[in-house]
Design a protein around this motif. Structure first.
Motif, PDB file in Angstrom:
ATOM      1  N   VAL A   1       0.986  -1.188   0.124  1.00 28.14           N
ATOM      2  CA  VAL A   1       0.036   0.052  -0.105  1.00 28.14           C
ATOM      3  C   VAL A   1       1.009   1.254   0.119  1.00 28.14           C
ATOM      4  O   VAL A   1       1.756   1.312   0.947  1.00 28.14           O
ATOM      5  CB  VAL A   1      -1.017   0.009   1.318  1.00 28.14           C
ATOM      6  CG1 VAL A   1      -1.681   1.146   1.194  1.00 28.14           C
ATOM      7  CG2 VAL A   1      -1.722  -1.273   1.297  1.00 28.14           C
ATOM      8  N   LEU A   2       0.867   1.978  -0.960  1.00 27.03           N
ATOM      9  CA  LEU A   2       1.442   3.397  -1.083  1.00 27.03           C
ATOM     10  C   LEU A   2       0.399   4.327  -1.030  1.00 27.03           C
ATOM     11  O   LEU A   2      -0.635   4.326  -1.535  1.00 27.03           O
ATOM     12  CB  LEU A   2       1.960   3.779  -2.551  1.00 27.03           C
ATOM     13  CG  LEU A   2       2.942   2.280  -3.176  1.00 27.03           C
ATOM     14  CD1 LEU A   2       3.510   2.893  -4.405  1.00 27.03           C
ATOM     15  CD2 LEU A   2       4.161   1.885  -2.097  1.00 27.03           C
ATOM     16  N   ALA A   3       0.743   5.255  -0.230  1.00 24.73           N
ATOM     17  CA  ALA A   3      -0.090   6.529   0.024  1.00 24.73           C
ATOM     18  C   ALA A   3       0.643   7.722  -0.699  1.00 24.73           C
ATOM     19  O   ALA A   3       1.590   8.259  -0.132  1.00 24.73           O
ATOM     20  CB  ALA A   3      -0.528   6.755   1.319  1.00 24.73           C
ATOM     21  N   VAL A   4       0.101   8.421  -1.294  1.00 19.66           N
ATOM     22  CA  VAL A   4       0.536   9.646  -1.879  1.00 19.66           C
ATOM     23  C   VAL A   4      -0.265  10.961  -1.553  1.00 19.66           C
ATOM     24  O   VAL A   4      -1.419  11.049  -1.529  1.00 19.66           O
ATOM     25  CB  VAL A   4       0.479   9.616  -3.633  1.00 19.66           C
ATOM     26  CG1 VAL A   4       1.116  11.026  -4.182  1.00 19.66           C
ATOM     27  CG2 VAL A   4       0.952   8.527  -4.181  1.00 19.66           C
ATOM     28  N   THR A   5       0.555  11.888  -0.788  1.00 23.29           N
ATOM     29  CA  THR A   5      -0.213  13.009  -0.279  1.00 23.29           C
ATOM     30  C   THR A   5       0.587  14.191  -0.454  1.00 23.29           C
ATOM     31  O   THR A   5       1.724  14.223  -1.085  1.00 23.29           O
ATOM     32  CB  THR A   5      -0.161  12.454   1.364  1.00 23.29           C
ATOM     33  OG1 THR A   5      -1.198  13.560   2.012  1.00 23.29           O
ATOM     34  CG2 THR A   5       1.334  12.758   1.879  1.00 23.29           C
TER      35      THR A   5
ATOM     36  N   VAL B   1       0.135  21.202  -6.018  1.00 22.84           N
ATOM     37  CA  VAL B   1       1.598  20.722  -6.257  1.00 22.84           C
ATOM     38  C   VAL B   1       1.667  19.556  -7.119  1.00 22.84           C
ATOM     39  O   VAL B   1       2.759  19.020  -7.422  1.00 22.84           O
ATOM     40  CB  VAL B   1       2.054  20.254  -4.702  1.00 22.84           C
ATOM     41  CG1 VAL B   1       2.247  21.552  -3.855  1.00 22.84           C
ATOM     42  CG2 VAL B   1       1.391  19.139  -4.205  1.00 22.84           C
ATOM     43  N   GLY B   2       0.575  19.056  -7.668  1.00 25.62           N
ATOM     44  CA  GLY B   2       0.630  17.946  -8.613  1.00 25.62           C
ATOM     45  C   GLY B   2       0.428  16.448  -7.939  1.00 25.62           C
ATOM     46  O   GLY B   2       0.916  15.807  -8.823  1.00 25.62           O
ATOM     47  N   LYS B   3       0.041  16.484  -6.873  1.00 25.77           N
ATOM     48  CA  LYS B   3      -0.131  15.453  -6.269  1.00 25.77           C
ATOM     49  C   LYS B   3      -0.787  14.262  -6.939  1.00 25.77           C
ATOM     50  O   LYS B   3      -0.460  12.967  -7.232  1.00 25.77           O
ATOM     51  CB  LYS B   3      -0.659  15.493  -4.971  1.00 25.77           C
ATOM     52  CG  LYS B   3      -1.102  14.142  -3.963  1.00 25.77           C
ATOM     53  CD  LYS B   3      -1.866  14.511  -2.840  1.00 25.77           C
ATOM     54  CE  LYS B   3      -3.251  15.019  -3.085  1.00 25.77           C
ATOM     55  NZ  LYS B   3      -4.105  14.398  -3.641  1.00 25.77           N
TER      56      LYS B   3
ATOM     57  N   ILE C   1      -2.602   2.028  -4.614  1.00 26.43           N
ATOM     58  CA  ILE C   1      -2.133   3.340  -4.481  1.00 26.43           C
ATOM     59  C   ILE C   1      -3.223   4.168  -4.040  1.00 26.43           C
ATOM     60  O   ILE C   1      -4.088   4.162  -4.609  1.00 26.43           O
ATOM     61  CB  ILE C   1      -1.336   4.040  -5.695  1.00 26.43           C
ATOM     62  CG1 ILE C   1      -0.068   2.950  -5.917  1.00 26.43           C
ATOM     63  CG2 ILE C   1      -0.873   5.505  -5.656  1.00 26.43           C
ATOM     64  CD1 ILE C   1       0.561   3.554  -7.263  1.00 26.43           C
ATOM     65  N   PHE C   2      -3.144   5.102  -2.836  1.00 25.25           N
ATOM     66  CA  PHE C   2      -4.265   5.742  -2.333  1.00 25.25           C
ATOM     67  C   PHE C   2      -3.680   7.335  -2.615  1.00 25.25           C
ATOM     68  O   PHE C   2      -2.779   7.755  -2.125  1.00 25.25           O
ATOM     69  CB  PHE C   2      -4.338   5.768  -0.870  1.00 25.25           C
ATOM     70  CG  PHE C   2      -4.991   4.436  -0.190  1.00 25.25           C
ATOM     71  CD1 PHE C   2      -6.137   4.288  -1.006  1.00 25.25           C
ATOM     72  CD2 PHE C   2      -4.265   3.193   0.413  1.00 25.25           C
ATOM     73  CE1 PHE C   2      -7.104   2.865  -0.594  1.00 25.25           C
ATOM     74  CE2 PHE C   2      -4.778   2.402   0.571  1.00 25.25           C
ATOM     75  CZ  PHE C   2      -6.317   2.069   0.386  1.00 25.25           C
ATOM     76  N   ASP C   3      -4.374   8.077  -3.389  1.00 28.93           N
ATOM     77  CA  ASP C   3      -4.440   9.181  -3.692  1.00 28.93           C
ATOM     78  C   ASP C   3      -5.109  10.134  -2.674  1.00 28.93           C
ATOM     79  O   ASP C   3      -6.327  10.146  -2.883  1.00 28.93           O
ATOM     80  CB  ASP C   3      -4.784   9.665  -5.079  1.00 28.93           C
ATOM     81  CG  ASP C   3      -4.540  11.290  -5.268  1.00 28.93           C
ATOM     82  OD1 ASP C   3      -3.770  11.924  -4.660  1.00 28.93           O
ATOM     83  OD2 ASP C   3      -5.362  11.667  -6.133  1.00 28.93           O
TER      84      ASP C   3
ATOM     85  N   VAL D   1       5.298  11.925  -0.030  1.00 31.02           N
ATOM     86  CA  VAL D   1       4.728  13.288   0.329  1.00 31.02           C
ATOM     87  C   VAL D   1       5.146  14.117  -1.123  1.00 31.02           C
ATOM     88  O   VAL D   1       6.633  14.245  -1.137  1.00 31.02           O
ATOM     89  CB  VAL D   1       5.532  14.152   1.672  1.00 31.02           C
ATOM     90  CG1 VAL D   1       4.924  15.393   1.769  1.00 31.02           C
ATOM     91  CG2 VAL D   1       5.149  13.253   2.710  1.00 31.02           C
ATOM     92  N   VAL D   2       4.400  14.624  -1.644  1.00 26.91           N
ATOM     93  CA  VAL D   2       4.806  15.345  -2.964  1.00 26.91           C
ATOM     94  C   VAL D   2       4.619  17.019  -2.612  1.00 26.91           C
ATOM     95  O   VAL D   2       3.749  17.328  -1.880  1.00 26.91           O
ATOM     96  CB  VAL D   2       3.624  15.183  -4.051  1.00 26.91           C
ATOM     97  CG1 VAL D   2       4.170  15.802  -5.395  1.00 26.91           C
ATOM     98  CG2 VAL D   2       3.881  13.523  -4.459  1.00 26.91           C
TER      99      VAL D   2
END
Length: 306
Positions: A42-46, A52-54, A155-157, A178-179
């Motif tokens: 599980v990846l979390a993109v935050t 910022v283009g997350k 992947i959780f956005d 973290v983006v």
């Protein structure tokens, strides 16, 4: 015109008729949390702030990992401002909103998308979903267990900023990406996210990605500053995962509703994205230093602790 109709522009679809209230799923979810083995990574993109283009990073990262032979599901958890389906030119009749209310299963709302990934659309414009009730969070937990059985990577956005629900998902993920962009306000907000996650007793790997930068030197300066500060003040290790250069092909691809990795595979931003995907796939191949409980179990613990 309601929120769902606005969301689909000229592809308006009717909403579901009201059904019977969702049953209490709490006991079932607790059983899942206790007994299910771990499946997908599980990846979390935050991000600390919006703009910022997350989501663009999350969408293209999902495709980049899928191109390396992985079965990937992208879940749009930015429940206040969901737009991953727009970037993928998807028409979503159903979203997480119907899953949360028990009208649809997670399998019924999951869509195949370009690049070989599957997508669970979020619910843009439905403001109350940005802060879920206890029953809705329990419905979400039960659905995620089903996703894990048929994916290598989920992947959780997540939504930008720090909210109760975002915190729970970040704390439970295996990897937290973290983006941010090379601007002082965005960097401060990214640090605030790292600070929030560091307070969780058991969190996953922390990564930083510098988006829309001039090049390696600028990215290294900003990412290095964040990593050093986090180590000194928060006592956490933040890995510099990579950077994505500012590239005119990226906004062009957005206007076409296509991921830049597919629309312009030879552009500079795509090369940067592929490098990030490679690092994540390689890191997944390494044996874990210690086995953590399953994602669903961790998420349940994070939610129950609030």
């Amino acid at each position: 015109m309601n929120a769902l109709e606005k969301r689909n522009f000229g592809k308006i679809v009717p909403e579901d008729p009201p059904l019977a209230p969702a049953r209490d799923q709490a006991e079932g979810v607790r059983r899942l949390a206790r007994s299910r083995p771990r499946h997908a990574r599980v990846l979390a993109v935050t991000s600390g702030k919006g703009g910022v283009g997350k989501t663009n990073v999350a969408v293209n990262l999902a495709i980049g990992i899928a191109q390396r032979g992985k079965k990937v599901v992208l879940v749009d958890l930015d429940l206040g401002l969901a737009n991953a389906d727009i970037l993928l030119d998807l028409t979503s009749k159903y979203t997480l909103a119907q899953v949360l209310t028990g009208r649809r299963t997670i399998e019924e709302v999951t869509l195949p998308a370009m690049g070989g990934i599957r997508v669970v659309p979020g619910a843009s414009g439905v403001e109350r979903l940005a802060n879920l009730s206890d029953v809705e969070r329990e419905a979400l937990l039960a659905s995620f267990d089903a996703l894990h059985r048929d994916a290598d990577v989920v992947i959780f956005d997540t939504g930008a900023g720090i909210s109760r629900n975002t915190t729970a998902f970040l704390a439970a993920a295996d990897d937290i990406i973290v983006v941010t962009v090379p601007e002082p306000t965005a960097v401060v907000d990214a640090y605030a996210v790292l600070k929030m996650v560091s307070r969780e007793g058991d969190h996953g790997n922390l990564y930083i990605v510098i988006n829309q930068c001039a090049g390696r030197e600028e990215a290294e300066r900003f990412a290095g500053g964040i990593a050093v500060t986090a180590h000194k003040l928060l006592n956490v290790y933040v890995e510099k995962l990579g950077y994505i250069v500012a590239d005119p092909r990226v906004p062009q691809a957005v206007r076409q509703r296509r991921p830049f990795l597919l629309a312009y595979p030879g552009c500079a931003a795509s090369a940067c994205l592929r490098s990030i995907a490679d690092r994540l796939v390689l890191s997944a191949a390494r044996p874990a230093a210690e086995e953590r409980p399953s994602f669903v179990r961790r998420l349940w613990a994070a939610i129950a602790g609030r």
